[in-house]
Scaffold this motif. Structure first.
Motif, short mmCIF file in Angstrom:
data_model
loop_
_atom_site.label_atom_id
_atom_site.label_comp_id
_atom_site.label_asym_id
_atom_site.label_seq_id
_atom_site.Cartn_x
_atom_site.Cartn_y
_atom_site.Cartn_z
N VAL A 36 14.41 -21.64 -18.43
CA VAL A 36 15.85 -21.78 -18.23
C VAL A 36 16.53 -21.77 -19.60
CG1 VAL A 36 17.72 -23.24 -17.36
CG2 VAL A 36 15.56 -23.09 -16.10
N PHE A 37 17.50 -20.89 -19.78
CA PHE A 37 18.21 -20.76 -21.05
C PHE A 37 19.42 -21.69 -21.05
CE2 PHE A 37 15.80 -16.96 -20.52
CZ PHE A 37 15.45 -16.54 -21.79
N VAL A 38 19.60 -22.39 -22.16
CA VAL A 38 20.72 -23.31 -22.31
C VAL A 38 21.70 -22.69 -23.30
CG1 VAL A 38 21.46 -25.62 -22.96
CG2 VAL A 38 19.24 -25.28 -21.84
N ALA A 39 22.92 -22.38 -22.84
CA ALA A 39 23.94 -21.74 -23.66
C ALA A 39 25.08 -22.73 -23.93
CB ALA A 39 24.48 -20.50 -22.98
N ALA B 43 15.88 -17.66 -16.22
CA ALA B 43 15.36 -16.48 -16.90
C ALA B 43 15.54 -15.22 -16.06
CB ALA B 43 13.89 -16.67 -17.25
N ALA B 44 15.43 -15.35 -14.73
CA ALA B 44 15.58 -14.19 -13.85
C ALA B 44 16.97 -13.60 -13.91
CB ALA B 44 15.24 -14.59 -12.41
N GLU B 45 17.96 -14.35 -14.42
CA GLU B 45 19.33 -13.86 -14.50
C GLU B 45 19.77 -13.58 -15.93
OE1 GLU B 45 21.76 -16.81 -12.63
OE2 GLU B 45 20.56 -16.85 -10.79
N PHE B 46 18.91 -13.87 -16.89
CA PHE B 46 19.32 -13.79 -18.29
C PHE B 46 19.30 -12.37 -18.83
CE2 PHE B 46 18.62 -14.12 -22.91
CZ PHE B 46 19.65 -14.97 -23.26
N PHE B 47 18.27 -11.60 -18.50
CA PHE B 47 18.12 -10.25 -19.05
C PHE B 47 18.79 -9.25 -18.12
CE2 PHE B 47 14.47 -12.82 -20.38
CZ PHE B 47 14.65 -12.77 -21.76
N VAL B 48 19.84 -8.59 -18.61
CA VAL B 48 20.70 -7.75 -17.79
C VAL B 48 20.34 -6.27 -17.93
CG1 VAL B 48 23.08 -7.03 -17.38
CG2 VAL B 48 22.56 -9.42 -17.91
N ASP B 49 20.15 -5.80 -19.16
CA ASP B 49 19.86 -4.40 -19.43
C ASP B 49 19.26 -4.31 -20.82
OD1 ASP B 49 19.72 -1.64 -19.17
OD2 ASP B 49 21.80 -1.40 -18.55
N TYR B 50 19.02 -3.11 -21.27
CA TYR B 50 18.42 -2.91 -22.59
C TYR B 50 19.30 -3.53 -23.68
CZ TYR B 50 16.33 -0.56 -26.61
OH TYR B 50 15.72 -0.30 -27.81
N LEU B 51 18.73 -4.48 -24.43
CA LEU B 51 19.43 -5.21 -25.49
C LEU B 51 20.69 -5.91 -24.99
CD1 LEU B 51 19.17 -2.75 -28.55
CD2 LEU B 51 17.57 -4.53 -27.83
N GLU B 52 20.70 -6.29 -23.72
CA GLU B 52 21.87 -6.95 -23.14
C GLU B 52 21.44 -8.16 -22.33
OE1 GLU B 52 25.56 -6.05 -20.04
OE2 GLU B 52 24.33 -4.40 -20.81
N SER B 53 22.01 -9.31 -22.66
CA SER B 53 21.73 -10.53 -21.92
C SER B 53 22.99 -10.98 -21.19
CB SER B 53 21.27 -11.65 -22.86
OG SER B 53 22.37 -12.18 -23.58
N SER B 54 22.87 -12.03 -20.41
CA SER B 54 24.03 -12.53 -19.67
C SER B 54 24.82 -13.57 -20.46
CB SER B 54 23.57 -13.14 -18.33
OG SER B 54 22.65 -14.20 -18.56
N LEU B 55 24.51 -13.72 -21.75
CA LEU B 55 25.32 -14.60 -22.59
C LEU B 55 26.73 -14.02 -22.69
CD1 LEU B 55 22.90 -15.38 -25.56
CD2 LEU B 55 23.73 -17.02 -23.85
N ASP B 56 27.73 -14.87 -22.49
CA ASP B 56 29.11 -14.43 -22.66
C ASP B 56 29.43 -14.27 -24.14
OD1 ASP B 56 29.54 -14.44 -19.94
OD2 ASP B 56 30.31 -16.50 -19.91
#
Length: 284
Positions: free
Chosen positions: A134-137, A148-161
């Motif tokens: 679990v990532f803590v932002a 973690a299942a929701e963190f990696f969105v695409d190539y070099l792209e995460s779900s961090l705002d």
């Protein structure tokens, strides 16, 4: 090459860093710099401001929190490898961190920086995914947790705002009966993995009760080999393990590049998954 011009900010606290990031939508976080600096030199990234969080103690360290291990984002790969807390609570993380590049990179590169970079060829994303981390932002608006299942969105792209900083990662402790292994195929010790497999296997009465498998460089994001996980459940530790591991590449979309074509990567995923699962299960 020479990077494009940018402003540089080195905050004294995490809250100050969050405010600096929120004040400029084109700002980027500078951690260890092992991923970002090459992008700057090649002018593949054009941040207007770099927010250097390298000296913030709030982002460093490894902490045993009972049912999970918390690893601060600015903890270096070398510190993760040497941590007794990590080796005892989540040994798969220590195994994979020990394979990152070379000692010079591991002493400078950071655990959180590698994950926030979201490179599917990186070693750690597939590991954290397999372990249901679990990532803590943190941001100026507060704190949130991202599975973690929701963190990696695409190539070099995460779900961090845009205004968020990765503060750390919670790694659940899986407890007794689990074995772990990270298997990696690469050209040289410093090279990215052509394919990597992170395996966690729970054994019970000579069979596999549960398997978790994360795949490195088999798509635009790290992947869970769900079909192989399902096929391995309840399988006795024998020849049927190999057959179940043939499902490892199911649903994957491996890239084609100078190092390997998709069909070769699928073959590697099957072979390496078999090796990783057998080693994690403690079978020769």
């Amino acid at each position: 090459m020479i990077p494009a011009q940018f402003d540089y900010v080195r905050p004294d606290s995490l809250d100050e860093a969050c405010r600096a990031l929120a004040s400029d939508e084109d700002a980027k976080v500078l951690a260890g710099g092992q991923s970002l600096l090459p992008l700057l030199r090649l002018r593949l990234a054009y941040p207007s401001t770099l927010v250097d969080v390298g000296r913030l103690p709030e982002l460093k360290g490894v902490h045993d929190r009972g049912d999970h291990v918390f690893i601060g984002a600015m903890t270096t790969h070398d510190e993760v490898v040497r941590s007794g807390v990590v080796r005892a609570g989540c040994p798969l993380v220590a195994m994979a961190a020990a394979t990152v590049a070379d000692p010079a990179i591991r002493h400078r590169g950071t655990f959180g920086g590698s994950l926030a970079h979201a490179d599917p060829a990186g070693d750690l994303p597939a590991v954290v995914l397999a372990l249901d981390g679990v990532f803590v932002a943190r941001s100026a608006q507060g704190e949130r947790e991202i599975p973690a299942a929701e963190f990696f969105v695409d190539y070099l792209e995460s779900s961090l705002d845009a205004g968020e900083i990765l503060a750390g990662v919670k790694i659940p402790k899986l407890g007794a009966g689990w074995g772990f292994h990270y298997e990696k195929f690469h050209r040289t010790a410093q090279a990215w993995a052509i394919v990597g497999v992170a395996a966690a296997v729970k054994r019970s009465n000579g069979s596999i009760a549960e398997a978790r498998i994360g795949l490195t460089n088999m798509g635009p994001t790290p992947l869970r080999a769900r079909a192989a996980e399902a096929a391995l459940e309840g399988v006795e530790l024998g020849d049927r393990v190999r057959q179940a591991c043939e499902e490892a590449a199911d649903g994957a979309s491996p890239p084609a590049d100078l190092h390997a074509q998709p069909d070769y990567r699928r073959h590697l995923a099957q072979v390496l998954t078999h090796r990783a699962v057998r080693t994690a299960a403690g079978t020769p």
